[in-house]
Design a protein around this motif. Structure first.
Motif, PDB file in Angstrom:
ATOM      1  N   LYS A  49       0.839  -1.216   0.000  1.00 31.92           N
ATOM      2  CA  LYS A  49       0.000   0.000   0.000  1.00 31.92           C
ATOM      3  C   LYS A  49       0.861   1.246   0.000  1.00 31.92           C
ATOM      4  N   ARG A  50       1.940   1.216   0.816  1.00 31.94           N
ATOM      5  CA  ARG A  50       2.834   2.385   0.889  1.00 31.94           C
ATOM      6  C   ARG A  50       3.520   2.628  -0.458  1.00 31.94           C
ATOM      7  N   ILE A  51       3.916   1.544  -1.126  1.00 27.93           N
ATOM      8  CA  ILE A  51       4.556   1.704  -2.445  1.00 27.93           C
ATOM      9  C   ILE A  51       3.582   2.377  -3.413  1.00 27.93           C
ATOM     10  N   PHE A  52       2.345   1.855  -3.468  1.00 21.76           N
ATOM     11  CA  PHE A  52       1.374   2.403  -4.428  1.00 21.76           C
ATOM     12  C   PHE A  52       1.043   3.871  -4.100  1.00 21.76           C
ATOM     13  N   ALA A  53       0.914   4.164  -2.809  1.00 20.67           N
ATOM     14  CA  ALA A  53       0.588   5.542  -2.411  1.00 20.67           C
ATOM     15  C   ALA A  53       1.732   6.479  -2.786  1.00 20.67           C
ATOM     16  N   ASP A  57       1.715   9.615  -5.413  1.00 19.44           N
ATOM     17  CA  ASP A  57       2.133  10.966  -4.994  1.00 19.44           C
ATOM     18  C   ASP A  57       3.221  11.536  -5.908  1.00 19.44           C
ATOM     19  N   GLU A  58       4.142  10.667  -6.318  1.00 15.12           N
ATOM     20  CA  GLU A  58       5.304  11.123  -7.101  1.00 15.12           C
ATOM     21  C   GLU A  58       5.011  11.192  -8.602  1.00 15.12           C
ATOM     22  N   SER A  65      -3.271   8.099 -11.941  1.00 12.00           N
ATOM     23  CA  SER A  65      -3.003   7.312 -10.725  1.00 12.00           C
ATOM     24  C   SER A  65      -3.409   5.853 -10.870  1.00 12.00           C
ATOM     25  N   ASP A  66      -4.591   5.624 -11.465  1.00  7.78           N
ATOM     26  CA  ASP A  66      -5.058   4.240 -11.607  1.00  7.78           C
ATOM     27  C   ASP A  66      -4.102   3.426 -12.471  1.00  7.78           C
ATOM     28  N   ALA A  67      -3.618   4.055 -13.532  1.00  8.02           N
ATOM     29  CA  ALA A  67      -2.684   3.363 -14.435  1.00  8.02           C
ATOM     30  C   ALA A  67      -1.377   3.056 -13.698  1.00  8.02           C
ATOM     31  N   ILE A  68      -0.894   4.015 -12.920  1.00  6.22           N
ATOM     32  CA  ILE A  68       0.357   3.799 -12.173  1.00  6.22           C
ATOM     33  C   ILE A  68       0.186   2.647 -11.190  1.00  6.22           C
ATOM     34  N   VAL A  69      -0.948   2.640 -10.479  1.00  2.00           N
ATOM     35  CA  VAL A  69      -1.168   1.560  -9.509  1.00  2.00           C
ATOM     36  C   VAL A  69      -1.263   0.219 -10.229  1.00  2.00           C
ATOM     37  N   ARG A  70      -1.956   0.179 -11.352  1.00  4.32           N
ATOM     38  CA  ARG A  70      -2.050  -1.094 -12.098  1.00  4.32           C
ATOM     39  C   ARG A  70      -0.665  -1.585 -12.509  1.00  4.32           C
ATOM     40  N   LEU A  71       0.177  -0.671 -12.988  1.00  7.21           N
ATOM     41  CA  LEU A  71       1.522  -1.076 -13.422  1.00  7.21           C
ATOM     42  C   LEU A  71       2.336  -1.599 -12.232  1.00  7.21           C
ATOM     43  N   PHE A  72       2.295  -0.869 -11.117  1.00  6.24           N
ATOM     44  CA  PHE A  72       3.087  -1.303  -9.955  1.00  6.24           C
ATOM     45  C   PHE A  72       2.522  -2.571  -9.324  1.00  6.24           C
ATOM     46  N   GLU A  73       1.206  -2.733  -9.394  1.00  3.19           N
ATOM     47  CA  GLU A  73       0.614  -3.991  -8.893  1.00  3.19           C
ATOM     48  C   GLU A  73       1.201  -5.166  -9.674  1.00  3.19           C
ATOM     49  N   ARG A  74       1.320  -4.992 -10.974  1.00  3.05           N
ATOM     50  CA  ARG A  74       1.851  -6.056 -11.841  1.00  3.05           C
ATOM     51  C   ARG A  74       3.292  -6.383 -11.466  1.00  3.05           C
ATOM     52  N   VAL A  75       4.094  -5.295 -11.268  1.00  4.19           N
ATOM     53  CA  VAL A  75       5.514  -5.477 -10.945  1.00  4.19           C
ATOM     54  C   VAL A  75       5.655  -6.192  -9.597  1.00  4.19           C
ATOM     55  N   VAL A  76       4.897  -5.727  -8.607  1.00  3.81           N
ATOM     56  CA  VAL A  76       4.990  -6.285  -7.257  1.00  3.81           C
ATOM     57  C   VAL A  76       4.474  -7.735  -7.244  1.00  3.81           C
ATOM     58  N   ASP A  77       3.438  -7.966  -8.017  1.00 13.04           N
ATOM     59  CA  ASP A  77       2.882  -9.310  -8.133  1.00 13.04           C
ATOM     60  C   ASP A  77       3.954 -10.300  -8.626  1.00 13.04           C
ATOM     61  N   GLU A  78       4.733  -9.866  -9.600  1.00 10.63           N
ATOM     62  CA  GLU A  78       5.777 -10.737 -10.145  1.00 10.63           C
ATOM     63  C   GLU A  78       6.903 -10.948  -9.132  1.00 10.63           C
TER      64      GLU A  78
END
Ligand SMILES: C=C(O[C@@H]1C=C(C(=O)O)C=C[C@H]1O)C(=O)O
Length: 94
Positions: A49-53, A57-58, A65-78
């Protein structure tokens, strides 16, 4: 700049992303080894959650924001998937 010129720049950025994705995954694997030794779970939702937030912010755009979270979710998932594969491989070795 023409399409070929812009695609060359995209290819160069893709090379950087490829390196960075793998470097990030290597660091996540290091954390995975340490967590295994400490008997901690692979999944740390509060850290994610902290990473996505922070990334929201950055985010300078044009991705929203939604696109950024989707991309990072994918990276973190892997990374999580890799941590689990490593963890099971360790168990099979022992
Ligand atoms: C790498 C870790 O393991 C998992 C993967 C994360 C990531 O890719 O950043 C974050 C949290 C965990 O769910 C960690 O705990 O930091």
């Amino acid at each position: 700049m023409d399409i070929d010129g812009i695609r060359k720049r995209i290819d160069l950025l893709d090379d950087v992303l490829l390196r960075i994705f793998n470097e990030r995954a290597r660091l996540a694997l290091e954390i995975g080894h340490l967590k295994k030794g400490l008997n901690l779970p692979v999944f740390d939702p509060s850290r994610e959650k902290r990473i996505f937030a922070r990334m929201k912010d950055e985010n300078p755009g044009p991705l929203d924001s939604d696109a950024i979270v989707r991309l990072f979710e994918r990276v973190v998932d892997e990374s999580r998937r890799l941590e689990r594969i490593m963890s099971h491989a360790d168990e099979e070795e022992n």
